[in-house]
Design a protein around this motif. Structure first.
Motif, PDB file in Angstrom:
ATOM      1  N   GLY A 116      26.383  42.921  37.396  1.00  0.00           N
ATOM      2  CA  GLY A 116      25.265  42.554  36.532  1.00  0.00           C
ATOM      3  C   GLY A 116      25.286  42.762  35.069  1.00  0.00           C
ATOM      4  N   ILE A 117      26.002  43.643  34.715  1.00  0.00           N
ATOM      5  CA  ILE A 117      26.351  43.674  33.323  1.00  0.00           C
ATOM      6  C   ILE A 117      27.179  42.506  32.740  1.00  0.00           C
ATOM      7  CG2 ILE A 117      27.760  44.970  31.339  1.00  0.00           C
ATOM      8  CD1 ILE A 117      26.933  47.488  32.867  1.00  0.00           C
ATOM      9  N   MET A 118      28.181  42.126  33.369  1.00  0.00           N
ATOM     10  CA  MET A 118      28.795  40.998  32.950  1.00  0.00           C
ATOM     11  C   MET A 118      28.087  39.679  33.048  1.00  0.00           C
ATOM     12  SD  MET A 118      30.220  37.854  34.525  1.00  0.00           S
ATOM     13  CE  MET A 118      30.295  38.220  36.296  1.00  0.00           C
ATOM     14  N   LEU A 119      26.977  39.401  34.248  1.00  0.00           N
ATOM     15  CA  LEU A 119      26.052  38.518  33.692  1.00  0.00           C
ATOM     16  C   LEU A 119      25.384  38.302  32.739  1.00  0.00           C
ATOM     17  CD1 LEU A 119      24.921  37.881  37.572  1.00  0.00           C
ATOM     18  CD2 LEU A 119      26.558  36.438  36.347  1.00  0.00           C
ATOM     19  N   GLU A 120      24.900  39.529  31.913  1.00  0.00           N
ATOM     20  CA  GLU A 120      24.196  39.719  30.762  1.00  0.00           C
ATOM     21  C   GLU A 120      24.736  39.014  29.487  1.00  0.00           C
ATOM     22  OE1 GLU A 120      21.832  43.289  30.254  1.00  0.00           O
ATOM     23  OE2 GLU A 120      21.350  43.139  32.513  1.00  0.00           O
ATOM     24  N   TYR A 121      26.310  39.547  29.795  1.00  0.00           N
ATOM     25  CA  TYR A 121      26.854  39.384  28.314  1.00  0.00           C
ATOM     26  C   TYR A 121      27.746  38.290  28.387  1.00  0.00           C
ATOM     27  CZ  TYR A 121      25.156  44.014  27.019  1.00  0.00           C
ATOM     28  OH  TYR A 121      24.436  44.838  26.634  1.00  0.00           O
ATOM     29  N   VAL A 122      28.251  37.595  29.272  1.00  0.00           N
ATOM     30  CA  VAL A 122      29.031  36.500  29.595  1.00  0.00           C
ATOM     31  C   VAL A 122      28.232  35.195  30.074  1.00  0.00           C
ATOM     32  CG1 VAL A 122      30.999  35.416  30.500  1.00  0.00           C
ATOM     33  CG2 VAL A 122      31.069  38.128  30.252  1.00  0.00           C
ATOM     34  N   HIS A 123      28.222  34.129  29.077  1.00  0.00           N
ATOM     35  CA  HIS A 123      27.435  33.167  29.235  1.00  0.00           C
ATOM     36  C   HIS A 123      28.038  31.915  29.660  1.00  0.00           C
ATOM     37  CE1 HIS A 123      24.128  35.618  27.711  1.00  0.00           C
ATOM     38  NE2 HIS A 123      24.744  35.850  26.497  1.00  0.00           N
ATOM     39  N   SER A 124      29.365  31.900  29.443  1.00  0.00           N
ATOM     40  CA  SER A 124      30.280  30.626  30.139  1.00  0.00           C
ATOM     41  C   SER A 124      30.370  30.856  31.691  1.00  0.00           C
ATOM     42  CB  SER A 124      31.510  30.832  29.403  1.00  0.00           C
ATOM     43  OG  SER A 124      32.293  29.906  30.123  1.00  0.00           O
ATOM     44  N   ARG A 125      29.797  29.631  32.181  1.00  0.00           N
ATOM     45  CA  ARG A 125      29.983  29.757  33.711  1.00  0.00           C
ATOM     46  C   ARG A 125      31.551  29.993  34.317  1.00  0.00           C
ATOM     47  NH1 ARG A 125      27.594  31.499  37.805  1.00  0.00           N
ATOM     48  NH2 ARG A 125      27.395  30.087  39.544  1.00  0.00           N
ATOM     49  N   LYS A 126      32.402  29.150  33.410  1.00  0.00           N
ATOM     50  CA  LYS A 126      33.823  29.428  33.667  1.00  0.00           C
ATOM     51  C   LYS A 126      34.403  30.808  33.679  1.00  0.00           C
ATOM     52  CE  LYS A 126      38.226  27.407  32.937  1.00  0.00           C
ATOM     53  NZ  LYS A 126      39.191  26.491  32.123  1.00  0.00           N
ATOM     54  N   LEU A 127      34.084  31.752  32.551  1.00  0.00           N
ATOM     55  CA  LEU A 127      34.256  32.916  32.409  1.00  0.00           C
ATOM     56  C   LEU A 127      33.736  34.004  33.405  1.00  0.00           C
ATOM     57  CD1 LEU A 127      34.330  33.554  28.411  1.00  0.00           C
ATOM     58  CD2 LEU A 127      36.344  33.442  30.206  1.00  0.00           C
ATOM     59  N   GLN A 128      32.454  33.721  33.912  1.00  0.00           N
ATOM     60  CA  GLN A 128      31.857  34.311  34.874  1.00  0.00           C
ATOM     61  C   GLN A 128      32.657  34.342  36.087  1.00  0.00           C
ATOM     62  OE1 GLN A 128      27.696  32.987  35.022  1.00  0.00           O
ATOM     63  NE2 GLN A 128      26.932  33.985  33.342  1.00  0.00           N
ATOM     64  N   LYS A 129      32.954  33.261  36.576  1.00  0.00           N
ATOM     65  CA  LYS A 129      33.614  32.935  37.706  1.00  0.00           C
ATOM     66  C   LYS A 129      35.150  33.870  37.592  1.00  0.00           C
ATOM     67  CE  LYS A 129      31.159  30.591  40.490  1.00  0.00           C
ATOM     68  NZ  LYS A 129      30.443  31.352  41.764  1.00  0.00           N
ATOM     69  N   ILE A 130      35.963  33.669  36.500  1.00  0.00           N
ATOM     70  CA  ILE A 130      36.959  34.309  36.307  1.00  0.00           C
ATOM     71  C   ILE A 130      37.033  35.912  36.355  1.00  0.00           C
ATOM     72  CG2 ILE A 130      38.665  34.887  34.818  1.00  0.00           C
ATOM     73  CD1 ILE A 130      38.637  32.181  33.518  1.00  0.00           C
ATOM     74  N   PHE A 131      35.807  36.440  35.803  1.00  0.00           N
ATOM     75  CA  PHE A 131      35.551  37.885  35.646  1.00  0.00           C
ATOM     76  C   PHE A 131      34.985  38.456  37.114  1.00  0.00           C
ATOM     77  CE2 PHE A 131      34.602  37.816  30.997  1.00  0.00           C
ATOM     78  CZ  PHE A 131      36.135  38.399  30.846  1.00  0.00           C
ATOM     79  N   GLU A 132      34.153  37.368  37.738  1.00  0.00           N
ATOM     80  CA  GLU A 132      33.751  37.716  39.109  1.00  0.00           C
ATOM     81  C   GLU A 132      34.908  37.775  40.098  1.00  0.00           C
ATOM     82  OE1 GLU A 132      31.159  35.965  42.667  1.00  0.00           O
ATOM     83  OE2 GLU A 132      31.192  34.684  40.863  1.00  0.00           O
ATOM     84  N   GLY A 133      35.962  36.944  39.980  1.00  0.00           N
ATOM     85  CA  GLY A 133      37.177  37.199  40.711  1.00  0.00           C
ATOM     86  C   GLY A 133      38.012  38.472  40.433  1.00  0.00           C
ATOM     87  N   ILE A 134      37.999  38.626  38.934  1.00  0.00           N
ATOM     88  CA  ILE A 134      38.612  40.091  38.738  1.00  0.00           C
ATOM     89  C   ILE A 134      38.015  41.099  39.450  1.00  0.00           C
ATOM     90  CG2 ILE A 134      39.333  41.567  36.763  1.00  0.00           C
ATOM     91  CD1 ILE A 134      39.748  38.913  35.301  1.00  0.00           C
ATOM     92  N   LEU A 135      36.735  41.330  39.345  1.00  0.00           N
ATOM     93  CA  LEU A 135      35.842  42.477  39.972  1.00  0.00           C
ATOM     94  C   LEU A 135      36.084  42.707  41.461  1.00  0.00           C
ATOM     95  CD1 LEU A 135      32.498  42.223  37.851  1.00  0.00           C
ATOM     96  CD2 LEU A 135      34.353  43.950  37.790  1.00  0.00           C
ATOM     97  N   ILE A 136      36.091  41.302  42.217  1.00  0.00           N
ATOM     98  CA  ILE A 136      36.249  41.318  43.636  1.00  0.00           C
ATOM     99  C   ILE A 136      37.586  41.798  43.765  1.00  0.00           C
ATOM    100  CG2 ILE A 136      36.361  39.953  45.610  1.00  0.00           C
ATOM    101  CD1 ILE A 136      34.089  38.239  44.496  1.00  0.00           C
ATOM    102  N   VAL A 137      38.641  41.340  43.125  1.00  0.00           N
ATOM    103  CA  VAL A 137      40.039  41.733  43.716  1.00  0.00           C
ATOM    104  C   VAL A 137      40.202  43.268  43.289  1.00  0.00           C
ATOM    105  CG1 VAL A 137      42.410  41.424  42.876  1.00  0.00           C
ATOM    106  CG2 VAL A 137      41.061  39.457  43.297  1.00  0.00           C
ATOM    107  N   THR A 138      39.539  43.614  42.182  1.00  0.00           N
ATOM    108  CA  THR A 138      39.612  45.193  41.878  1.00  0.00           C
ATOM    109  C   THR A 138      39.135  45.997  42.984  1.00  0.00           C
ATOM    110  OG1 THR A 138      39.909  44.442  39.615  1.00  0.00           O
ATOM    111  CG2 THR A 138      39.508  46.892  39.945  1.00  0.00           C
ATOM    112  N   ALA A 139      37.954  45.514  43.343  1.00  0.00           N
ATOM    113  CA  ALA A 139      37.120  46.562  44.278  1.00  0.00           C
ATOM    114  C   ALA A 139      37.774  46.509  45.848  1.00  0.00           C
ATOM    115  CB  ALA A 139      35.758  45.935  44.504  1.00  0.00           C
ATOM    116  N   LEU A 140      38.489  45.282  45.928  1.00  0.00           N
ATOM    117  CA  LEU A 140      39.112  45.408  47.471  1.00  0.00           C
ATOM    118  C   LEU A 140      40.560  46.170  47.388  1.00  0.00           C
ATOM    119  CD1 LEU A 140      38.902  41.444  48.218  1.00  0.00           C
ATOM    120  CD2 LEU A 140      37.670  43.660  49.304  1.00  0.00           C
ATOM    121  N   ILE A 141      41.139  46.004  46.114  1.00  0.00           N
ATOM    122  CA  ILE A 141      42.489  46.838  45.862  1.00  0.00           C
ATOM    123  C   ILE A 141      42.022  48.505  46.169  1.00  0.00           C
ATOM    124  CG2 ILE A 141      43.974  47.799  44.298  1.00  0.00           C
ATOM    125  CD1 ILE A 141      44.128  44.725  43.561  1.00  0.00           C
TER     126      ILE A 141
END
Length: 98
Positions: free
Chosen positions: A62-87
């Motif tokens: 949610g914080i990332m969605l508020e501060y990152v406005h580029s759709r491409k960067l949002q997808k990159i950060f979303e992937g990083i968050l998911i991979v980190t959570a799974l690890i």
């Protein structure tokens, strides 16, 4: 029920699980002697772990969605968050079953 309502509801459910789980965890680990190692306690700690990771990473998302406005960067950060959570879930599961 749409996706946003489910996420809102599940965030509240995990918050309640965390509050109750933290109280139980603190009591059993700090006032009740050595750590509990039975199947019930491993299941409890795994649910506690999943709740904490979901709750925390959903907040970070949610914080990332508020501060990152580029759709491409949002997808990159979303992937990083998911991979980190799974690890973290994998490490936690390994520690609980070791």
């Amino acid at each position: 029920m749409n996706k946003e309502v489910f996420e809102w509801f599940f965030l509240r459910v995990t918050g309640v699980i965390l509050l109750a789980g933290l109280s139980l965890h603190f009591y059993t680990m700090h006032y009740n002697g050595p750590a509990q190692t039975g199947t019930y306690w491993r299941t409890f700690h795994f649910i506690f772990l999943l709740s904490a990771i979901y709750h925390g990473f959903n907040g970070l998302f949610g914080i990332m969605l508020e501060y990152v406005h580029s759709r491409k960067l949002q997808k990159i950060f979303e992937g990083i968050l998911i991979v980190t959570a799974l690890i973290l879930v994998g490490f936690g599961f390994y520690i609980l079953t070791a």
